[in-house]
Motif scaffolding. Structure first.
Motif, PDB file in Angstrom:
ATOM      1  N   TYR A 199      37.557 -19.267  50.104  1.00 32.91           N
ATOM      2  CA  TYR A 199      38.074 -18.094  50.791  1.00 32.91           C
ATOM      3  C   TYR A 199      39.554 -18.372  51.035  1.00 32.91           C
ATOM      4  CZ  TYR A 199      38.962 -14.363  54.063  1.00 32.91           C
ATOM      5  OH  TYR A 199      39.483 -13.253  54.666  1.00 32.91           O
ATOM      6  N   LYS A 200      40.398 -17.632  50.348  1.00 31.53           N
ATOM      7  CA  LYS A 200      41.848 -17.834  50.394  1.00 31.53           C
ATOM      8  C   LYS A 200      42.170 -19.307  50.131  1.00 31.53           C
ATOM      9  CE  LYS A 200      42.759 -13.773  53.150  1.00 31.53           C
ATOM     10  NZ  LYS A 200      43.413 -13.181  54.296  1.00 31.53           N
ATOM     11  N   HIS A 201      42.763 -20.017  51.088  1.00 28.27           N
ATOM     12  CA  HIS A 201      43.168 -21.409  50.869  1.00 28.27           C
ATOM     13  C   HIS A 201      42.101 -22.415  51.323  1.00 28.27           C
ATOM     14  CE1 HIS A 201      44.200 -20.639  55.044  1.00 28.27           C
ATOM     15  NE2 HIS A 201      44.143 -21.944  55.241  1.00 28.27           N
ATOM     16  N   LEU A 202      40.945 -21.915  51.753  1.00 30.81           N
ATOM     17  CA  LEU A 202      39.869 -22.797  52.228  1.00 30.81           C
ATOM     18  C   LEU A 202      38.831 -22.987  51.138  1.00 30.81           C
ATOM     19  CD1 LEU A 202      39.398 -21.161  55.745  1.00 30.81           C
ATOM     20  CD2 LEU A 202      40.655 -23.263  55.219  1.00 30.81           C
ATOM     21  N   GLU A 203      38.223 -24.173  51.100  1.00 32.71           N
ATOM     22  CA  GLU A 203      37.192 -24.458  50.098  1.00 32.71           C
ATOM     23  C   GLU A 203      36.165 -25.421  50.676  1.00 32.71           C
ATOM     24  OE1 GLU A 203      36.535 -26.415  45.677  1.00 32.71           O
ATOM     25  OE2 GLU A 203      38.493 -26.590  46.628  1.00 32.71           O
ATOM     26  N   VAL A 204      34.912 -25.188  50.297  1.00 35.46           N
ATOM     27  CA  VAL A 204      33.833 -26.119  50.589  1.00 35.46           C
ATOM     28  C   VAL A 204      33.265 -26.545  49.243  1.00 35.46           C
ATOM     29  CG1 VAL A 204      31.620 -26.495  51.737  1.00 35.46           C
ATOM     30  CG2 VAL A 204      33.300 -24.936  52.756  1.00 35.46           C
ATOM     31  N   ASP A 205      33.180 -27.858  49.016  1.00 40.55           N
ATOM     32  CA  ASP A 205      32.731 -28.356  47.714  1.00 40.55           C
ATOM     33  C   ASP A 205      31.292 -27.951  47.408  1.00 40.55           C
ATOM     34  OD1 ASP A 205      35.197 -29.559  47.169  1.00 40.55           O
ATOM     35  OD2 ASP A 205      34.618 -31.408  48.177  1.00 40.55           O
ATOM     36  N   ILE A 206      30.381 -28.198  48.343  1.00 46.33           N
ATOM     37  CA  ILE A 206      28.974 -27.841  48.145  1.00 46.33           C
ATOM     38  C   ILE A 206      28.430 -27.269  49.449  1.00 46.33           C
ATOM     39  CG2 ILE A 206      26.641 -28.678  47.604  1.00 46.33           C
ATOM     40  CD1 ILE A 206      27.949 -30.992  46.048  1.00 46.33           C
ATOM     41  N   ILE A 207      27.718 -26.164  49.326  1.00 42.70           N
ATOM     42  CA  ILE A 207      26.975 -25.606  50.453  1.00 42.70           C
ATOM     43  C   ILE A 207      25.519 -25.611  50.013  1.00 42.70           C
ATOM     44  CG2 ILE A 207      26.610 -23.635  51.971  1.00 42.70           C
ATOM     45  CD1 ILE A 207      29.552 -22.813  51.351  1.00 42.70           C
ATOM     46  N   ALA A 208      24.674 -26.228  50.838  1.00 44.75           N
ATOM     47  CA  ALA A 208      23.273 -26.395  50.455  1.00 44.75           C
ATOM     48  C   ALA A 208      22.363 -26.236  51.660  1.00 44.75           C
ATOM     49  CB  ALA A 208      23.082 -27.780  49.836  1.00 44.75           C
ATOM     50  N   MET A 209      21.083 -26.090  51.376  1.00 44.02           N
ATOM     51  CA  MET A 209      20.067 -26.056  52.424  1.00 44.02           C
ATOM     52  C   MET A 209      19.275 -27.354  52.374  1.00 44.02           C
ATOM     53  SD  MET A 209      20.406 -23.203  54.100  1.00 44.02           S
ATOM     54  CE  MET A 209      18.945 -23.269  55.122  1.00 44.02           C
ATOM     55  N   ASP A 210      19.166 -28.003  53.520  1.00 45.63           N
ATOM     56  CA  ASP A 210      18.304 -29.173  53.709  1.00 45.63           C
ATOM     57  C   ASP A 210      17.176 -28.679  54.608  1.00 45.63           C
ATOM     58  OD1 ASP A 210      17.066 -31.605  54.189  1.00 45.63           O
ATOM     59  OD2 ASP A 210      18.664 -32.388  55.464  1.00 45.63           O
ATOM     60  N   ASN A 211      16.084 -28.248  53.984  1.00 51.88           N
ATOM     61  CA  ASN A 211      15.015 -27.535  54.683  1.00 51.88           C
ATOM     62  C   ASN A 211      15.623 -26.297  55.329  1.00 51.88           C
ATOM     63  OD1 ASN A 211      12.883 -29.318  53.929  1.00 51.88           O
ATOM     64  ND2 ASN A 211      13.677 -30.779  55.425  1.00 51.88           N
ATOM     65  N   ASP A 212      15.675 -26.221  56.653  1.00 49.30           N
ATOM     66  CA  ASP A 212      16.218 -25.028  57.306  1.00 49.30           C
ATOM     67  C   ASP A 212      17.624 -25.246  57.877  1.00 49.30           C
ATOM     68  OD1 ASP A 212      15.373 -26.746  59.281  1.00 49.30           O
ATOM     69  OD2 ASP A 212      14.546 -25.188  60.566  1.00 49.30           O
ATOM     70  N   ILE A 213      18.281 -26.324  57.470  1.00 48.04           N
ATOM     71  CA  ILE A 213      19.638 -26.618  57.949  1.00 48.04           C
ATOM     72  C   ILE A 213      20.650 -26.285  56.851  1.00 48.04           C
ATOM     73  CG2 ILE A 213      21.219 -28.405  58.777  1.00 48.04           C
ATOM     74  CD1 ILE A 213      18.741 -29.917  59.795  1.00 48.04           C
ATOM     75  N   LEU A 214      21.654 -25.489  57.217  1.00 48.78           N
ATOM     76  CA  LEU A 214      22.738 -25.159  56.302  1.00 48.78           C
ATOM     77  C   LEU A 214      23.740 -26.309  56.336  1.00 48.78           C
ATOM     78  CD1 LEU A 214      24.006 -22.980  54.445  1.00 48.78           C
ATOM     79  CD2 LEU A 214      25.120 -22.049  56.493  1.00 48.78           C
ATOM     80  N   VAL A 215      24.005 -26.897  55.167  1.00 51.90           N
ATOM     81  CA  VAL A 215      24.842 -28.099  55.095  1.00 51.90           C
ATOM     82  C   VAL A 215      26.119 -27.804  54.305  1.00 51.90           C
ATOM     83  CG1 VAL A 215      24.929 -30.538  54.453  1.00 51.90           C
ATOM     84  CG2 VAL A 215      22.733 -29.499  55.105  1.00 51.90           C
ATOM     85  N   PHE A 216      27.242 -28.099  54.937  1.00 48.99           N
ATOM     86  CA  PHE A 216      28.548 -27.983  54.291  1.00 48.99           C
ATOM     87  C   PHE A 216      28.965 -29.388  53.884  1.00 48.99           C
ATOM     88  CE2 PHE A 216      28.062 -24.436  57.134  1.00 48.99           C
ATOM     89  CZ  PHE A 216      28.481 -23.367  56.358  1.00 48.99           C
ATOM     90  N   MET A 217      29.215 -29.580  52.588  1.00 46.50           N
ATOM     91  CA  MET A 217      29.483 -30.924  52.069  1.00 46.50           C
ATOM     92  C   MET A 217      30.872 -31.022  51.465  1.00 46.50           C
ATOM     93  SD  MET A 217      25.986 -31.822  50.134  1.00 46.50           S
ATOM     94  CE  MET A 217      24.492 -32.058  51.034  1.00 46.50           C
ATOM     95  N   GLU A 218      31.545 -32.083  51.830  1.00 49.82           N
ATOM     96  CA  GLU A 218      32.822 -32.443  51.219  1.00 49.82           C
ATOM     97  C   GLU A 218      32.554 -33.607  50.278  1.00 49.82           C
ATOM     98  OE1 GLU A 218      36.975 -32.549  50.422  1.00 49.82           O
ATOM     99  OE2 GLU A 218      35.627 -31.012  51.176  1.00 49.82           O
ATOM    100  N   VAL A 219      33.033 -33.500  49.049  1.00 46.59           N
ATOM    101  CA  VAL A 219      32.867 -34.557  48.053  1.00 46.59           C
ATOM    102  C   VAL A 219      34.211 -35.238  47.857  1.00 46.59           C
ATOM    103  CG1 VAL A 219      32.237 -35.096  45.671  1.00 46.59           C
ATOM    104  CG2 VAL A 219      31.049 -33.239  46.893  1.00 46.59           C
ATOM    105  N   LYS A 220      34.234 -36.560  48.000  1.00 51.36           N
ATOM    106  CA  LYS A 220      35.447 -37.338  47.759  1.00 51.36           C
ATOM    107  C   LYS A 220      35.119 -38.411  46.739  1.00 51.36           C
ATOM    108  CE  LYS A 220      38.529 -35.457  50.316  1.00 51.36           C
ATOM    109  NZ  LYS A 220      39.562 -34.693  49.649  1.00 51.36           N
ATOM    110  N   THR A 221      35.928 -38.484  45.703  1.00 51.19           N
ATOM    111  CA  THR A 221      35.716 -39.449  44.622  1.00 51.19           C
ATOM    112  C   THR A 221      36.992 -40.246  44.396  1.00 51.19           C
ATOM    113  OG1 THR A 221      34.242 -37.847  43.566  1.00 51.19           O
ATOM    114  CG2 THR A 221      34.958 -39.713  42.227  1.00 51.19           C
ATOM    115  N   ARG A 222      36.818 -41.534  44.255  1.00 53.10           N
ATOM    116  CA  ARG A 222      37.945 -42.413  43.912  1.00 53.10           C
ATOM    117  C   ARG A 222      37.500 -43.379  42.834  1.00 53.10           C
ATOM    118  NH1 ARG A 222      40.801 -43.800  49.690  1.00 53.10           N
ATOM    119  NH2 ARG A 222      41.733 -41.750  49.970  1.00 53.10           N
ATOM    120  N   LYS A 223      38.485 -43.908  42.106  1.00 55.92           N
ATOM    121  CA  LYS A 223      38.194 -44.880  41.054  1.00 55.92           C
ATOM    122  C   LYS A 223      38.066 -46.301  41.581  1.00 55.92           C
ATOM    123  CE  LYS A 223      39.911 -42.526  37.012  1.00 55.92           C
ATOM    124  NZ  LYS A 223      40.717 -42.647  35.814  1.00 55.92           N
TER     125      LYS A 223
END
Length: 120
Positions: free
Chosen positions: A33-57
């Motif tokens: 949404y505009k300049h905001l981003e969520v990497d993954i939005i998922a459901m863990d049973n009945d909980i809405l989970v907002f996930m940030e993914v960080k990857t490094r080498k």
């Protein structure tokens, strides 16, 4: 494509695979949404989970999850509030981090940090 962008794409693909493997239902990937981003939005049973993914080498500059600083947490919170409003979600939510190290020697290491933070 830049190496760091490719590393990020590999990490997000691995995070999606991991999230499905542990039984979450993925609702959105790279929700924006505009300049905001969520990497993954998922459901863990009945909980809405907002996930940030960080990857490094490597861990040369710290662990990937350490990059989710206060400023990033606040942006995720704003995005989550917009998503909740847009979808009219009523119920529990949670913020998780998927921290991935992708090095040539050891392959991919995935760490899932549940309830990683709570915005103020």
């Amino acid at each position: 494509m830049s190496t760091h962008l490719e590393t990020g794409r590999i990490g997000e693909a691995e995070a999606c695979r991991f999230v499905k493997e542990i039984g979450y239902k993925i609702l959105e990937v790279n929700w924006r949404y505009k300049h905001l981003e969520v990497d993954i939005i998922a459901m863990d049973n009945d909980i809405l989970v907002f996930m940030e993914v960080k990857t490094r080498k490597s861990t040369r500059y710290g662990l990937p999850f350490e990059a989710v600083n206060y400023h990033k947490q606040q942006k995720l919170n704003r995005a989550a509030n917009l998503y909740i409003s847009y979808k009219k979600h009523q119920g529990d939510i949670r913020f998780d981090i998927i921290s991935i190290i992708s090095d040539q020697k050891n392959g991919l290491t995935v760490e899932h940090i549940r309830d990683a933070f709570w915005p103020e």
